[in-house]
Design an enzyme around this catalytic site. Structure first.
Site: not given
Length: 517
Positions: A155, A202, A325, A328
């Site tokens: 992030d 987020r 996902y 990652r």
């Protein structure tokens, strides 16, 4: 890998570089979610420690088995165990979110397990929770355990010095870029079609903006765009609708929109409940609010757009794609390979120089450890969030290249007329309906751009810095200030040295240029 046994006593030896070292036993573990480059940290730290004659153990699945008292899950690492893994995705040590600090007995059992394994140095790789656990472990262990943490998140929202990215972010951006390019080609090949892409992130919109900007997405919405104001669902859909109408007006019935999942974080709780769970059938937290991981942002936006474009021509196909996902555990790109190899080696060098309780990062080409207490709020156990700077040139250029309604469009009566006709409105009705959707244009301010910008890093503390002779930066004389307590020399002639932290080399590429007064 071999299972741990009783470690050998500490001895003094000479490594291959001819430097006397005290033997130690290093443990390495990974907590939280994966990120590209973790194996690079593990390999680099292991090889650097082995060069110093240390014993190295890879601790499987984070703190999980340490909490259970299992030393058999501490695997002794050799050169062959970590050879050539630096360019692979995932983590050979696996990871978990087990937290040893929630219960005093778990914390003590973890410390006892580390002691029985003979581990006196610990490198943790993870996010806020892992960093906080590491700090509490180090505090509880006293002088028996020295800890160094390597922060990770795709992030890119950790408050590292200057514009230093978190490792794995650039790889995630690159993989996301490829996905968006493919979606764009698909949308163009089968119009009328629009993809609604929801990106991980987020707390901040770095990943969404980085992917969208580089791939040329037609619109990218991030929470920082709203500033201190709450995000509303209608504002999100209005912005997308405006982009689609503008594209249709120039005969482009296809495109890609990127939404940061953090948009939901900035909505008021009542708004989240109203939009995503009006019938209260989704599980709630202890405060009665919907759990954000239950929210289907892309699906809800798609459904609203279907309703708004019902009866309009052409009939658009709306497709939702969540991206996260698959980023990652991607193989790291060269940037992250190089970055993580330096961080892993730097973490060992920091510990070898009697360092403790710090997060390792870099400024320029130098290691820059940050004490835990400077980055983690002890009350929350979290670090501050590094948000996208909407005043930065990066963001302004990204906005300029998006296809969205802007205030410049207000003077284009032909464009307004075409969009209004597609929306089945009069021009006046269209302007009244979407007046709050027309964003300020970001093309201004060119005259304010300096001809020779200086790169400034406010994170340097002039009170704890040392001056070196002025250097030249173009035609501007500058003096470089380097905070001594944050810089470890990584440029010594013998690559095994540099742990003292007392020598500063290569300062012109490390310090903050400060105009000579």
């Amino acid at each position: 890998m071999s299972t741990t046994g009783t470690s050998s006593p500490s001895i003094i030896l000479t490594n291959g570089c001819g430097i006397s070292q005290e033997s130690h036993t290093l443990g390495i573990l990974v907590g939280g979610g994966p990120a590209p480059g973790i194996n690079g940290i593990i390999a680099s730290a292991t090889l650097t420690a082995l060069d110093r004659g240390w014993t190295v153990f890879g601790i499987m699945e984070g703190f999980r088995y340490l909490m259970e008292g299992r030393t058999d899950m501490c695997k002794r690492l050799s050169r062959s165990d970590v050879s050539r893994i630096h360019n692979t995705g995932g983590t050979v040590l696996c990871t978990s979110r087990a937290n040893p600090t929630k219960k005093p007995e778990d914390l003590q059992r973890t410390l006892d397990t580390l002691k029985r394994a003979g581990i006196d140095y610990l490198i943790t790789i993870g996010g806020d929770d892992t960093a906080t656990s590491s700090l509490k472990l180090a505090n509880a262990a006293g002088d028996a355990l020295k800890v160094c943490h390597v922060p990770k998140t795709i992030d890119n929202d950790l408050p590292l010095p200057g514009d230093v990215p978190t490792f794995g972010y650039r790889t995630a951006q690159a993989v996301g870029y490829d996905i968006l390019r493919n979606l764009m080609a698909d949308a163009k090949s089968s119009p009328p079609r629009w993809y609604i892409v929801v990106s991980m992130g987020r707390q901040a919109g770095h990943l969404a903006l980085g992917m969208g900007f580089s791939a040329g997405a037609h619109l990218t919405l991030i929470p920082e765009e709203w500033g201190s104001k709450p995000v509303t669902f209608s504002a999100i859909v209005d912005a997308i609708e405006g982009t689609v109408l503008k594209r249709l007006a120039i005969d482009k019935p296809f495109g890609v929109v990127v939404l940061a999942e953090g948009l939901v974080e900035k909505m008021l709780p009542d708004e989240v409940d109203r939009v995503f769970d009006p019938h209260h059938i989704v599980s709630r937290d202890e405060h009665g609010h919907i759990r954000l991981d239950e929210v289907e942002l892309g699906g809800r936006v798609r459904d609203e757009l279907r309703q708004r474009f019902a009866g309009r021509s052409p009939r658009i196909t709306w497709v939702v794609k969540n991206i996260g996902y698959e980023l990652r555990c991607a193989d790291p790109i060269p940037f992250d390979i190089e970055y993580t190899r330096i961080l892993g080696s730097g973490a060992v060098r920091f510990l070898a120089g009697s360092g403790n309780k710090a997060i390792v990062t870099m400024i320029g080409e130098q290691l820059s450890p940050i004490p835990f207490q400077e980055i983690i709020n002890p009350a929350t156990g979290k670090s501050a969030t590094r948000a996208v700077d909407t005043d930065s040139l990066l963001y302004k250029v990204a906005r300029e290249f998006m296809m969205r309604l802007t205030t410049n469009d207000l003077g284009n009566s032909e464009l307004i007329g075409r969009m209004a006709a597609i929306a089945k409105m009069t021009p006046d009705e269209f302007l009244a309906r979407y007046r709050d959707t027309f964003a300020e244009c970001t093309t201004g301010g060119d005259a304010a751009m300096p001809s020779t910008p200086l790169r400034m890093h406010a994170q340097f503390d002039a009170r704890a810095s040392t001056d070196v002779p002025p250097v030249s930066l173009g035609n501007t004389p500058v003096r470089v200030r380097v905070p001594v307590h944050r810089v470890l020399d990584m440029g010594c002639a013998s690559t095994g040295g540099g742990e003292s932290g007392g020598t500063v080399l290569g300062v012109a590429s490390v310090g903050t240029p400060v105009p000579e007064k």
